[in-house]
Design an enzyme around this catalytic site. Structure first.
Site, PDB file in Angstrom:
ATOM      1  CG  ASN A  28     -63.356  19.216 133.834  1.00  0.00           C
ATOM      2  OD1 ASN A  28     -62.765  20.256 134.107  1.00  0.00           O
ATOM      3  ND2 ASN A  28     -62.706  18.113 133.490  1.00  0.00           N
ATOM      4  CD  GLU A  67     -51.591  19.172 134.162  1.00  0.00           C
ATOM      5  OE1 GLU A  67     -51.880  18.169 133.457  1.00  0.00           O
ATOM      6  OE2 GLU A  67     -50.624  19.202 134.931  1.00  0.00           O
ATOM      7  CB  CYS A  69     -58.588  15.911 131.458  1.00  0.00           C
ATOM      8  SG  CYS A  69     -57.914  16.006 133.118  1.00  0.00           S
TER       9      CYS A  69
END
Length: 470
Positions: A149, A244, A278
């Site tokens: 992303n 993450e 996210c």
């Protein structure tokens, strides 16, 4: 585009096409590495450790600054490639380039600040007459496994601090969008000795797993799904990990909030990069008294977004990474509608495009908000009062970031204190991030922190040296 291992370009008999999600055109091909190639990258990264560690901090810093200049010169070229492979609007890609350059600068600066400290051993029993100090030393080899992303910026958040504190790196870029990352690693290789930075393309189930389990890799830095992150945690053994793992970030809008500012927060937070963020706004928790007015304002602003060719500077909403991803978002939204939610605007798919969608009457038990929906969807949940808002915000396995909109600082501080997230912003959406701040969440959002200074801490080990002066 070939892999880069110890300064050499390496291919494979197996190739995979990298396609533009906007029109399906093939941009390039990448080799699919297997275990032998991954092992070669690990060997070469280990061989290069001494070359990097012999360099002064001054020299490492200057070389990183040289890469800053080179990336700045190629800013538009890199942004175009990023848009082609990810499908994000060109203006968003240019912002990612600017952030990437800023992140590199921060790493170049931090390379000169790898400090130890003096330790007062005389504060402990029998410590009188001792002098002690610590050094922070590189771990060795860092493997960076990165997502699609924000492929360039999130990769730089891993490899720039690693090199700043004199670790060599192996990068496994995302198979869906590897090209910008691989091109950037070529720039790094121009400045640093062969083997300091290496790229290995392939599938996580093979190459990624090999990097995670290898005893010759000292640190894993991964951004991706909870499922994969948990597998890495279980398999990594004694090596250090930073994970993450995404979020299901809430945005609370209390009845005394500036609604125009809150609406802007949703637009910037839920629809950025077609919702594939996210720390994006995934749940909008609104007090009942203002829910109707807020929804009307949000629909008006959402319908101003322009969906189209990501290379067109007028486009404000690009594609998802693939048609498969868009279909998954479509199905999730349709299921919520089937359970009683109501689409106020959007809700239609065209190939890899999915319209910016505002959906009301959402309840916390719907899959739309139980799981992380990775698409341009703004789900509205009605609550009665601040206590219920916080309860709903915390009702998730994630805890990355959160935003609260209110004009009452007592309410703001209650939310900041009670929301279970790594970061809570007041009068700002959860998608806000500066590249020097500690970034990382609680619960299943992961372990460890990014942000250059904090990443350096995660990528070094501490040695104490004590002198007996008695």
């Amino acid at each position: 585009m070939d892999m880069l291992i110890s300064g050499k370009h390496i291919s494979s008999d197996d190739l995979e096409e990298v396609k533009n999600p906007y029109n399906g055109d093939v941009i390039d091909t990448i080799p699919i590495a297997h275990l032998q190639t991954a092992d070669l990258a690990i060997q070469e990264a280990n061989n290069a450790k001494s070359k990097l560690q012999e360099m002064s901090a001054f020299k490492v810093s200057n070389k990183l600054f040289n890469v800053v200049s080179k990336l700045g010169e190629k800013r538009e070229e890199f942004a175009r490639l990023l848009t082609l492979e990810v499908g994000k609007p060109i203006n968003e890609s240019l912002v990612e380039l600017d952030r990437s350059i800023e992140t590199l600068k921060l790493a170049a600066e931090e390379a000169k600040r790898i400090y130890g400290e003096s330790v007062p051993l005389d504060a402990g029993l029998n410590g009188k007459g001792f002098f002690a100090f610590t050094q922070r030393l590189p771990l060795g080899v860092v493997a960076a496994i990165t997502p699609f992303n924000y492929p360039l910026n999130l990769t730089i958040h891993k490899i720039a601090p690693a090199i700043a504190c004199k670790n060599t790196v192996i990068v496994k870029p995302p198979t869906e969008a590897p090209l910008t990352v691989m091109k950037f690693c070529e720039l790094l290789n121009e400045e640093f000795p062969d083997g300091v930075v290496n790229t290995v393309t392939g599938y996580g189930s093979e190459v990624g797993d090999y990097l995670v389990t290898s005893p010759d890799v000292d640190k894993i830095s991964f951004t991706g799904s909870v499922t994969t992150g948990m597998m890495i945690s279980q398999k990594a053994g004694m090596k250090k990990v930073t994970l993450e793992l995404g979020g299901n970030d809430p945005m609370i809008v209390l009845k005394d909030a500036d609604l125009d500012k809150a609406v802007k927060g949703v637009i910037n937070g839920a629809f950025l990069n077609a919702g594939q963020v996210c720390m994006g706004v995934k749940r909008i928790i609104v007090e009942e008294e203002i829910a109707s007015e807020f929804s009307e304002k949000l629909v008006l602003e959402t319908e101003k977004l322009v969906m189209g060719n990501p290379l067109d500077k007028k486009t404000t909403l690009g594609t998802l990474i693939s048609e498969k991803a868009a279909i998954q978002v479509e199905e999730t939204v349709n299921n919520a509608v089937g359970e009683g939610a109501k689409i106020l605007t959007g809700g239609k798919r065209d190939g890899a495009f999915y319209e910016a969608t505002v959906i009301d009457n959402v309840v916390p038990s719907m899959d739309l908000v139980v799981r992380e929906t990775f698409g341009p969807v703004a789900p509205i949940i009605h609550v009665n009062g601040i206590d219920e808002a916080i309860e709903v915000a915390n009702d998730t396995e994630y805890g990355l970031q959160a935003g609260v909109f209110t004009s009452d600082y007592s309410s703001a501080m209650q939310c900041a204190s009670e929301i279970e997230a790594g970061t809570v912003f007041i009068n700002k959406q959860s998608t806000f991030r500066t590249d020097n701040m500690p970034f990382g969440g609680f619960k299943n959002s992961g372990v460890g922190k990014e942000g250059i200074k904090y990443a350096v801490n995660e990528m070094t080990k501490t040695k104490l040296i004590g002198l007996n002066l008695r």
